[in-house]
Structures are given as structure tokens and as C-alpha cells.
Design a protein around this motif. Structure first.
Motif, PDB file in Angstrom:
ATOM      1  N   ILE A  67     -54.695 -15.573  13.159  1.00 34.18           N
ATOM      2  CA  ILE A  67     -53.817 -15.254  14.356  1.00 34.18           C
ATOM      3  C   ILE A  67     -54.817 -15.245  15.535  1.00 34.18           C
ATOM      4  CG2 ILE A  67     -52.500 -13.423  15.565  1.00 34.18           C
ATOM      5  CD1 ILE A  67     -51.326 -12.955  12.595  1.00 34.18           C
ATOM      6  N   SER A  68     -56.015 -14.738  15.413  1.00 33.03           N
ATOM      7  CA  SER A  68     -56.877 -14.524  16.342  1.00 33.03           C
ATOM      8  C   SER A  68     -57.490 -15.991  16.771  1.00 33.03           C
ATOM      9  CB  SER A  68     -58.177 -13.688  16.316  1.00 33.03           C
ATOM     10  OG  SER A  68     -57.689 -12.371  15.994  1.00 33.03           O
ATOM     11  N   ALA A  69     -57.618 -16.746  15.756  1.00 37.31           N
ATOM     12  CA  ALA A  69     -58.251 -18.146  16.116  1.00 37.31           C
ATOM     13  C   ALA A  69     -57.189 -19.346  16.632  1.00 37.31           C
ATOM     14  CB  ALA A  69     -58.913 -18.537  14.679  1.00 37.31           C
ATOM     15  N   THR A  70     -55.972 -18.823  16.154  1.00 37.23           N
ATOM     16  CA  THR A  70     -54.956 -19.954  16.650  1.00 37.23           C
ATOM     17  C   THR A  70     -53.917 -19.509  17.572  1.00 37.23           C
ATOM     18  OG1 THR A  70     -53.607 -19.309  14.645  1.00 37.23           O
ATOM     19  CG2 THR A  70     -55.138 -20.756  14.246  1.00 37.23           C
ATOM     20  N   GLU A  71     -53.790 -18.342  18.286  1.00 37.85           N
ATOM     21  CA  GLU A  71     -52.968 -17.760  18.924  1.00 37.85           C
ATOM     22  C   GLU A  71     -53.335 -18.330  20.355  1.00 37.85           C
ATOM     23  OE1 GLU A  71     -50.502 -13.707  20.004  1.00 37.85           O
ATOM     24  OE2 GLU A  71     -52.716 -13.602  19.430  1.00 37.85           O
ATOM     25  N   PHE A  72     -52.154 -18.881  21.197  1.00 44.31           N
ATOM     26  CA  PHE A  72     -52.513 -19.436  22.579  1.00 44.31           C
ATOM     27  C   PHE A  72     -52.767 -18.060  23.498  1.00 44.31           C
ATOM     28  CE2 PHE A  72     -50.857 -23.614  21.331  1.00 44.31           C
ATOM     29  CZ  PHE A  72     -51.743 -24.339  21.677  1.00 44.31           C
ATOM     30  N   GLU A  73     -53.546 -17.968  24.408  1.00 47.30           N
ATOM     31  CA  GLU A  73     -53.888 -16.887  25.267  1.00 47.30           C
ATOM     32  C   GLU A  73     -52.415 -16.425  25.973  1.00 47.30           C
ATOM     33  OE1 GLU A  73     -56.319 -14.651  25.367  1.00 47.30           O
ATOM     34  OE2 GLU A  73     -56.759 -15.990  23.740  1.00 47.30           O
ATOM     35  N   ASP A  74     -51.882 -17.954  26.590  1.00 43.54           N
ATOM     36  CA  ASP A  74     -50.928 -17.453  27.324  1.00 43.54           C
ATOM     37  C   ASP A  74     -49.464 -17.540  26.810  1.00 43.54           C
ATOM     38  OD1 ASP A  74     -50.733 -20.336  26.571  1.00 43.54           O
ATOM     39  OD2 ASP A  74     -50.093 -21.093  28.306  1.00 43.54           O
ATOM     40  N   THR A  75     -49.395 -17.635  25.641  1.00 45.76           N
ATOM     41  CA  THR A  75     -48.070 -17.271  24.664  1.00 45.76           C
ATOM     42  C   THR A  75     -48.359 -16.281  23.616  1.00 45.76           C
ATOM     43  OG1 THR A  75     -48.411 -19.221  23.246  1.00 45.76           O
ATOM     44  CG2 THR A  75     -47.040 -19.609  25.490  1.00 45.76           C
ATOM     45  N   ARG A  76     -48.980 -15.023  23.922  1.00 39.69           N
ATOM     46  CA  ARG A  76     -49.131 -14.225  23.133  1.00 39.69           C
ATOM     47  C   ARG A  76     -48.144 -14.053  22.005  1.00 39.69           C
ATOM     48  NH1 ARG A  76     -53.732 -12.962  22.029  1.00 39.69           N
ATOM     49  NH2 ARG A  76     -55.450 -11.949  23.378  1.00 39.69           N
ATOM     50  N   GLY A  77     -48.361 -13.797  20.863  1.00 39.14           N
ATOM     51  CA  GLY A  77     -47.268 -13.727  19.879  1.00 39.14           C
ATOM     52  C   GLY A  77     -46.636 -14.879  19.356  1.00 39.14           C
ATOM     53  N   THR A  78     -47.194 -16.258  19.689  1.00 37.65           N
ATOM     54  CA  THR A  78     -46.921 -17.270  19.040  1.00 37.65           C
ATOM     55  C   THR A  78     -48.240 -18.221  18.780  1.00 37.65           C
ATOM     56  OG1 THR A  78     -46.629 -18.429  21.222  1.00 37.65           O
ATOM     57  CG2 THR A  78     -44.448 -17.299  20.279  1.00 37.65           C
ATOM     58  N   ILE A  79     -47.983 -18.997  17.655  1.00 39.03           N
ATOM     59  CA  ILE A  79     -48.949 -19.972  17.182  1.00 39.03           C
ATOM     60  C   ILE A  79     -48.276 -21.475  17.281  1.00 39.03           C
ATOM     61  CG2 ILE A  79     -50.322 -20.703  15.466  1.00 39.03           C
ATOM     62  CD1 ILE A  79     -50.664 -17.619  14.861  1.00 39.03           C
ATOM     63  N   HIS A  80     -48.841 -22.337  17.914  1.00 40.62           N
ATOM     64  CA  HIS A  80     -48.496 -23.607  17.771  1.00 40.62           C
ATOM     65  C   HIS A  80     -48.999 -24.217  16.530  1.00 40.62           C
ATOM     66  CE1 HIS A  80     -47.715 -27.974  19.447  1.00 40.62           C
ATOM     67  NE2 HIS A  80     -46.654 -27.163  19.887  1.00 40.62           N
ATOM     68  N   LEU A  81     -48.327 -25.399  16.243  1.00 46.25           N
ATOM     69  CA  LEU A  81     -48.766 -26.168  14.968  1.00 46.25           C
ATOM     70  C   LEU A  81     -50.074 -26.866  15.256  1.00 46.25           C
ATOM     71  CD1 LEU A  81     -48.364 -27.238  12.080  1.00 46.25           C
ATOM     72  CD2 LEU A  81     -46.938 -28.934  13.117  1.00 46.25           C
ATOM     73  N   SER A  82     -50.303 -27.339  16.528  1.00 39.98           N
ATOM     74  CA  SER A  82     -51.447 -28.132  16.639  1.00 39.98           C
ATOM     75  C   SER A  82     -52.715 -27.512  16.489  1.00 39.98           C
ATOM     76  CB  SER A  82     -51.362 -28.692  18.168  1.00 39.98           C
ATOM     77  OG  SER A  82     -51.324 -27.558  19.295  1.00 39.98           O
ATOM     78  N   ARG A  83     -52.774 -25.942  16.809  1.00 38.08           N
ATOM     79  CA  ARG A  83     -53.880 -25.173  16.443  1.00 38.08           C
ATOM     80  C   ARG A  83     -53.919 -24.593  14.993  1.00 38.08           C
ATOM     81  NH1 ARG A  83     -55.441 -21.461  21.614  1.00 38.08           N
ATOM     82  NH2 ARG A  83     -57.528 -21.729  20.615  1.00 38.08           N
TER      83      ARG A  83
END
Length: 169
Positions: A57-73
Motif C-alpha cells: 500500500i505504501s509503495a503503490t498508493e497515490f499521494e493525492d488519492t489517499r485510500g486508493t491504488i491504481h493498477l498502473s502502480r
């Protein structure tokens, strides 16, 4: 939210991860709630610890969309971990060895009560739901005990192709 990086799937491993991810993408925008990460990994056949999940989660979570992870990461990060054989389940031989350690008298079974206590209190504890799911398969209805060799055979019969087999291609 639109992401500039398209998600390019170039092999069977990436395809399998992306398919599992999409099952939990309820909006259809290639994002999942961070609370789904562990479920996705387990669905893939991985055995992550809570620490593994938090690191992903820490490595893939976008800073501006806390709480979500995008498939591209998520996709490249998890592909890398799987290629390194991280979060790989124990082999049937290792599991049998562990059961035998818990059965020093060599009876070939463990009581439901003893196994429940171990699973809830030792190591990475199971949730009640996880324990209930395990016990539904593990406990022999006639004896009320867990014949661990039989249980391991049941697990091996239900196992589909391992995601880790795709890392060698």
C-alpha cells in the motif's frame, strides 16, 4: 480521475494480476480501495503478512488519492514481488512438517479447539471469519478433529495453477 499512464499488459502474469485487480475495481476506473489489497493478493494465491500488505500500500498508493491504488502502480510492483517469489505459500511438505510439530505424539490429528487457539493467538492471527472458513473444510464431521494429512490433500486438490508458475515464463 484520469491517469496519464496507460496500463499495458504484456504477459500472462500481468494478465492474471490485472484480472484479479479488476474484480475489486467496483467503479471501473482501474482503482481499488487500499482495504482490498490483501484480498487481491490472497485471491492470487499469495500468503502476505499484514506487514507485506502495508508495504505494498505504501509503495503503490497515490499521494493525492489517499485510500486508493491504481493498477498502473500496483501491477509492476506486485509483478516484481512475485518474480522474487515473495508471499509464496508454503509447500505441502512444509505444511505437513509444521502439523507434525504441533502433534508431538504422532496421532495424525489435532483437536479443533487446539487448532483454533493456535490460529487465533500465534504468529499472524486469523480473523474469526478466516478461522470459520478453515474449520468448515478442516474438521472431520465424525470425529470433530483435524486429520491433517487428509486436510492437506483436500487443499492440494482444490489448488489451481499457482501464480508463481507464471513467473518463470
Amino acid at each position: 480521475m484520469e491517469f496519464e499512464n496507460p496500463v499495458i499488459i504484456s504477459n500472462d502474469l500481468e494478465k492474471r494480476i490485472a484480472e484479479a485487480f479488476s474484480m475489486f475495481d467496483h467503479i471501473g476506473n482501474k482503482t481499488v480501495d487500499v482495504r482490498e489489497v490483501g484480498t487481491i493478493l490472497r485471491f492470487l494465491g499469495c500468503t502476505p503478512t499484514e506487514q507485506d500488505i502495508n508495504e505494498i500500500i505504501s509503495a503503490t498508493e497515490f499521494e493525492d488519492t489517499r485510500g486508493t491504488i491504481h493498477l498502473s502502480r500496483f501491477l509492476p510492483h506486485v509483478c516484481h514481488l512475485l518474480t522474487e517469489r515473495k508471499m509464496e505459500p508454503a509447500s505441502p511438505e512444509k505444511l505437513l512438517e509444521a502439523f507434525k510439530v504441533l502433534d508431538p505424539d504422532g496421532k495424525g490429528f489435532l483437536t479443533k479447539e487446539f487448532m483454533s487457539k493456535i490460529m487465533m493467538e500465534e504468529g499472524e492471527p486469523f480473523t474469526q471469519e478466516e478461522l470459520d472458513e478453515m474449520m468448515a473444510i478442516a474438521v472431520d464431521a465424525q470425529t470433530g478433529n483435524i486429520s491433517y494429512e487428509y486436510y492437506l490433500n483436500q487443499l492440494m486438490c482444490k489448488t489451481k495453477e499457482s501464480i508463481y508458475e507464471l513467473t518463470t515464463n
